[in-house]
Design an enzyme around this catalytic site. Structure first.
Site, mmCIF file in Angstrom:
data_model
loop_
_atom_site.group_PDB
_atom_site.id
_atom_site.type_symbol
_atom_site.label_atom_id
_atom_site.label_comp_id
_atom_site.label_asym_id
_atom_site.label_seq_id
_atom_site.Cartn_x
_atom_site.Cartn_y
_atom_site.Cartn_z
ATOM 1 C CD GLU A 57 -2.508 1.720 0.250
ATOM 2 O OE1 GLU A 57 -2.414 2.913 -0.120
ATOM 3 O OE2 GLU A 57 -3.226 0.875 -0.325
ATOM 4 C CB SER A 65 -12.152 4.933 -2.831
ATOM 5 O OG SER A 65 -11.338 5.001 -3.986
ATOM 6 C CD GLU A 83 -25.720 7.121 -2.139
ATOM 7 O OE1 GLU A 83 -26.139 8.273 -1.968
ATOM 8 O OE2 GLU A 83 -25.499 6.639 -3.272
ATOM 9 C CE1 TYR A 202 -24.782 3.530 -9.853
ATOM 10 C CE2 TYR A 202 -23.365 2.905 -11.671
ATOM 11 C CZ TYR A 202 -23.521 3.284 -10.350
ATOM 12 O OH TYR A 202 -22.420 3.417 -9.540
ATOM 13 C CB VAL A 251 3.572 -2.161 -6.768
ATOM 14 C CG1 VAL A 251 3.935 -3.138 -7.883
ATOM 15 C CG2 VAL A 251 3.474 -2.883 -5.439
ATOM 16 C CB SER A 515 -14.550 -3.069 -4.190
ATOM 17 O OG SER A 515 -14.430 -1.750 -4.679
#
Length: 598
Positions: A57, A65, A83, A202, A251, A515
């Site tokens: 990291e 995020s 949300e 969406y 990285v 994610s």
């Protein structure tokens, strides 16, 4: 090849261990939600020893995020609130097995569920104008007949026919003048020049939430800021299992070799404390790369100083570009990071409210006490429809941070347009200090102008603005292949994770669910786990959902009340007569499209 399905028969079965998994190592680039989820799934479903997993990291904390800070230039900072909804199938699958930090006997999902049961989310005010006045019709979508047809046409158009089309290519002012568009664009951060493909996804993904979109009763929020609620429990779980975290480590590249169609990650090049190092890889070494980030290169201002923009690509974009230069299968990062318009959303601000004089201006909208801890406040964003900046603001449950003083309330706001001057502060939002952004908000809340300057002083309200150059990059115009597949064709040990990887499902980016979904696909694919991944909730294929959505998109009108021409009316009446007394008529009654006993 990964498999998707639903139902307890599949979902409750424990996966079998992959032969030789204890001899494998995993290297994860990026400690955002996708990276942390990948590590957790390697342990939970892949049975990989935690000490075999290393997470790199570039920042000092594992947040991605979801980052939030209790002290940046003297104030709280959060880039917004995630949300979530009932049918984030992969997210809840994972968090059902991650112990809560509040009570280790409860999972994070348990805590989340019982919090929502005790205090269900709902907004009492979604849209305001005229310096703090609620729009009288803010619970209605105000879509006319032509706009409804445009929505239906977009949904019915396959993605392959939408390549190169923006949202303004498929809608006109009939749609853009509706409350639905205002609700939609400010909730999801869509702008007219962005991808029609993402807009369609969406619409189809969240069609089951249409009845709760205008008052946010369809969404849920974490108890605290997203970092403390989601990242910290995952980090604690991973640390308990021996996962190695290397912070302040960038990285620089992952070098690959290509043999025919086969792709193999061969070497990781990284830099820590200005010292370069390399890690040699073989087929037993798995590499998961978070490519791209919407919060990369974020900069912060202070109450009195605007943030200094930083347009540098940073580590997540740089490694993606270097990977893409090695193989066409690794996507086209420039599509997402090189062409963001100046007018796009780039600035938000976190305000710490200390002066209770502001309470009446907010309480008249929310119908709830402002300093009412452990209860939902605004229940989601409140959008100022006549704001030049396209400003929206929200106050989640308080305290937003563990240890936050009880006489403080944290508010987050953002401006959707970066290239226009404010209504009160005659500057672009990107050029404003925290105090100036606060003054613009107070003006729109109806605070008398002779009180705005004093009320916005730092001892009353402290505001920390931020500048995020890539925050809207998810919705850039794209074509197939611009985002790499989670596991590119032929890849033996390299996967992409996060919202710039292309899931094999029809899920949508800019969500915590996406994610975690890409983490599932990456882990199950590279370890060849003989098990299924939860599929995207199939509400768009449910006739009941389609009927309900028509009712609410039409502002709760029956079929008889809808605006139809004589031929449409004749056809409708003919069809209704044919199905009278049948199950289809019962479904129409249940969805309120026809009156009962008609």
């Amino acid at each position: 090849m990964v498999k998707f399905t639903t139902g307890n028969y599949y979902g409750l079965v424990r996966p079998k261990a992959t032969p030789g998994v204890k001899d494998k190592n995993a290297y994860i680039v990026g400690a955002g939600l996708a990276g942390l989820a990948s590590a957790a799934l390697l342990i939970r479903d892949g049975y990989m020893p935690g000490e075999n997993i290393t997470i790199f990291e570039e920042k000092e904390q594992a947040s991605g995020s979801l980052e939030a800070f209790e002290n940046i230039n003297g104030g709280y900072v959060t880039p917004g609130g995630r949300e979530m909804e009932d049918h984030f199938e992969c997210l809840w699958n994972l968090f059902s097995t991650i112990p809560s930090l509040e009570d280790p006997k409860q999972s994070c999902l348990d805590l989340y569920y019982y919090l929502d049961q005790a205090d269900p989310n709902k907004s009492n005010c979604r849209l305001i104008h005229n310096q703090g006045e609620k729009l009288p019709d803010d619970k209605y979508y105000t879509l006319n007949k032509k706009a409804l047809k445009q929505i239906m046409k977009l949904v019915m158009t396959p993605e392959r026919k939408l390549v190169g089309k923006s949202i303004e290519d498929v809608f006109d002012d009939n749609f853009f003048s509706s409350n639905f568009w205002t609700d939609w664009q400010t909730m999801f951060a869509f702008e007219t020049w962005q991808s029609a493909i993402e807009m369609r996804r969406y619409l189809m993904r969240f069609i089951h939430q249409i009845d709760g979109l205008s008052d946010f009763s369809s969404v849920k929020f974490n108890k605290y800021d997203d970092y403390q609620s989601m990242s910290e429990p995952l980090v604690a779980f991973l640390q308990d299992h021996g996962v190695v975290f290397q912070y302040n480590t960038t990285v620089e590249n992952v070098k690959v070799s290509t043999d025919g169609d086969k792709v193999l990650a061969k070497e990781i090049i990284l830099k820590k404390d200005q010292q370069e190092d390399t890690i040699a890889l073989n087929e037993n070494d798995l590499v998961f790369v978070t490519n791209g980030s919407i919060t990369e290169s974020i900069t912060y201002g202070s109450h009195d100083v605007a943030p200094v923009p930083n347009e540098d690509l940073g580590g997540s974009w740089t490694i993606w570009k270097r990977l893409a230069a090695q193989d066409e299968r690794f996507g086209h990062p420039e599509v997402f990071c090189d062409t963001i318009p100046a007018k796009a959303w780039k600035t938000s601000a976190t305000l710490t409210l200390k002066d209770k004089r502001i309470a009446p201006y907010i309480e008249k909208l929310t119908k709830r006490p402002l300093f009412n801890y452990d209860k939902c406040e605004t229940g989601g964003i409140i959008t100022i429809t006549d704001s030049n900046w396209g400003m929206s603001f929200t106050i989640h449950r308080q305290p937003a941070y563990k240890g936050q003083p009880k006489d403080e309330v944290v508010l987050w706001l953002y401006g959707l347009y970066s290239d226009v001057k404010g209504n009160y502060i005659k500057k672009n939002i990107t050029d404003c200090s925290g105090k100036e952004i606060t003054e613009e908000l107070l003006y729109h809340l109806g605070v008398p102008e002779d009180q705005i300057n004093e009320m916005s002083n730092i001892e009353n309200i402290q505001a920390i603005p931020d500048y995020m150059p890539f925050i809207t990059s998810y919705f850039q115009m794209r074509k197939p292949g611009d985002r790499p597949q989670v596991i590119p064709n032929g890849s033996a040990n390299l996967a992409f994770i996060g919202n710039f990887a292309e899931s094999t499902t029809r899920d949508v980016v800019f969500t915590t669910e996406y994610s975690v979904r890409t983490a599932f696909e990456a882990v199950y694919g590279l370890l060849n786990i003989d098990h299924t991944i939860p599929e995207v909730y199939p509400s768009v294929y449910d006739i009941r959902t389609l009927m309900k959505s028509l009712y609410y998109l039409s502002d709760q009108k029956t079929l008889e009340q809808m605006d139809l021409n004589p031929m449409e009316r004749f056809g409708l009446n003919f069809a209704l007569n044919k199905i009278k007394g049948t199950w289809l008529n019962d479904l129409l009654e249940e969805s309120h499209l026809v009156k009962k006993n008609q």
